[in-house]
Design an enzyme around this catalytic site. Sequence first.
Site, PDB file in Angstrom:
ATOM      1  N   THR A 143       0.825  -1.313   0.132  1.00 56.46           N
ATOM      2  CA  THR A 143      -0.154  -0.186  -0.105  1.00 56.46           C
ATOM      3  C   THR A 143       0.997   1.495  -0.200  1.00 56.46           C
ATOM      4  O   THR A 143       0.742   2.287  -0.626  1.00 56.46           O
ATOM      5  CB  THR A 143      -0.789   0.245   1.133  1.00 56.46           C
ATOM      6  OG1 THR A 143      -1.646  -1.231   1.161  1.00 56.46           O
ATOM      7  CG2 THR A 143      -1.742   1.160   1.294  1.00 56.46           C
ATOM      8  N   ASP A 165       2.924  -8.412  10.939  1.00 54.57           N
ATOM      9  CA  ASP A 165       4.456  -9.203  10.623  1.00 54.57           C
ATOM     10  C   ASP A 165       5.265  -8.330  11.581  1.00 54.57           C
ATOM     11  O   ASP A 165       6.439  -8.972  11.496  1.00 54.57           O
ATOM     12  CB  ASP A 165       4.403  -9.266   9.183  1.00 54.57           C
ATOM     13  CG  ASP A 165       3.466  -9.916   8.493  1.00 54.57           C
ATOM     14  OD1 ASP A 165       2.682 -10.752   9.241  1.00 54.57           O
ATOM     15  OD2 ASP A 165       3.074  -9.865   7.280  1.00 54.57           O
TER      16      ASP A 165
HETATM   17  O1  F6P Z   1       1.083  -9.507   6.159  1.00 54.35           O
HETATM   18  C1  F6P Z   1       0.081  -9.845   6.848  1.00 54.35           C
HETATM   19  C2  F6P Z   1      -0.275 -11.477   6.606  1.00 54.35           C
HETATM   20  O2  F6P Z   1      -1.449 -11.894   7.299  1.00 54.35           O
HETATM   21  C3  F6P Z   1       0.922 -12.285   6.414  1.00 54.35           C
HETATM   22  O3  F6P Z   1       1.404 -12.758   7.887  1.00 54.35           O
HETATM   23  C4  F6P Z   1       0.348 -13.279   5.547  1.00 54.35           C
HETATM   24  O4  F6P Z   1       1.402 -14.011   5.075  1.00 54.35           O
HETATM   25  C5  F6P Z   1      -0.594 -12.550   4.806  1.00 54.35           C
HETATM   26  O5  F6P Z   1      -0.910 -11.726   4.980  1.00 54.35           O
HETATM   27  C6  F6P Z   1      -1.898 -13.711   4.543  1.00 54.35           C
HETATM   28  O6  F6P Z   1      -2.417 -12.920   3.445  1.00 54.35           O
HETATM   29  P1  F6P Z   1      -3.806 -13.260   2.661  1.00 54.35           P
HETATM   30  O7  F6P Z   1      -4.739 -12.493   3.871  1.00 54.35           O
HETATM   31  O8  F6P Z   1      -4.000 -12.849   1.489  1.00 54.35           O
HETATM   32  O9  F6P Z   1      -4.013 -14.629   2.946  1.00 54.35           O
END
Ligand code: F6P
Length: 388
Positions: A143, A165
């Site tokens: 973003t 994260d």
């Molecule tokens: O960046 C946040 C996060 O939750 C990561 O820890 C994870 O790898 C990813 O997003 C998961 O993404 P999505 O919600 O697209 O499955």
Amino acid sequence: MGMDLGYKRMSAAASFLASGENFMPQQKRIALLTGGGDCPGINAVIRAVAKKAMLEYGLEVIGIEDGYEGLIHNRHRKLGYDDVSGILTIGGTILGTSNTSNPYRYAVQKGTEIVFEDVSKKAVANAKALGIDCLVCIGGDGTLGIASHLMKHGVPIVGIPKTIDNDLQGTDITFGFDTAVSIATEAIDRIHSTAQSHHRIMIIEVMGRRAGWIALYAGVAGGGDIILIPEIPYSIDAIAAKVRERKKGGKRFSIVVIAEGAKPEGGNVVVRQIIEKSADPIRLGGVGFILGEQLERISGAETRTVVLGHLLRGGSPTANDRVLATELGAKAVDMIVRGEFGRMIAVRGGAITSVPLETVAGGPRPVPLDHPLIAAARALGTSFGDRK
Ligand code: F6P
């Protein structure tokens, strides 16, 4: 002197800033958008920005819906005080989000194919038509990377970092992280008792992309016996040896906390899914199951794996995340009023500061190998799955 923060007046705003004075914009409208994966604390930051903007500076606040999707398709709504009141403790984002919508690479379905188009001109035109003096982008590297391009194309931006994260360049901490660590820690605590009763190896896989912050902090907080993070490739033999050592010492169970981005020595991460439309298309996940099978085979101990996944992103933020989001949101409004555009508010060395938006595009911020928490955990006998 003229004090509007209109697009043409940005250099004037910058020179005013250089004079060290605060000034109030004549055109008093800002917009907020939340992009990428949600995390606890986003509503707290929306509330902080919007309330301070309204109460202290009398600004009008617009909420763009579903991240850049709303900017591209002109979906937005005016936020009143009541819209942002009572949301401090609520998870998710009241504005909605999208982690696939990128104006510079917008996915369009053409028949059976997805093609990518640059619709950034439309997004910039929509921002200008809204008559906003600043677009506040609340997001992660994706973003805020897009935000830095929009800034170059004439949209004044202030960035606010968020992610569970904790892996963004330019800031030492992000809200959402503390909540994710708390949820993971509670899960580890609960798994501890069942691991003990059944004399099992229990593997808890946590999110974190390619950084091991959540696994490290939750692993330490939950008393994990083995903590596996992407920054330290693991050896299955070293893990099995640790399990055996514990057994010899009378501990018939072991708790392994593994980051979704952990990988074996010489091996690769486990990819769960590829989301073609996303700017960051690789979704990790499943390494805990692979490790579980291998470990059961090698150690002979019954093994179970639990993947915490999106559980870490949901629900109410912790007190720490609410406080951090409130501080960052309030300070971000000061940046807007001072005309400090093209920058992301950040925490560095315990102080709130700001860094250029481009800083976040520098790739994930890994856990440094000399992190004191790694040393502390090792000193307590925790294994990181390496041969040390
Ligand atoms: O960046 C946040 C996060 O939750 C990561 O820890 C994870 O790898 C990813 O997003 C998961 O993404 P999505 O919600 O697209 O499955």
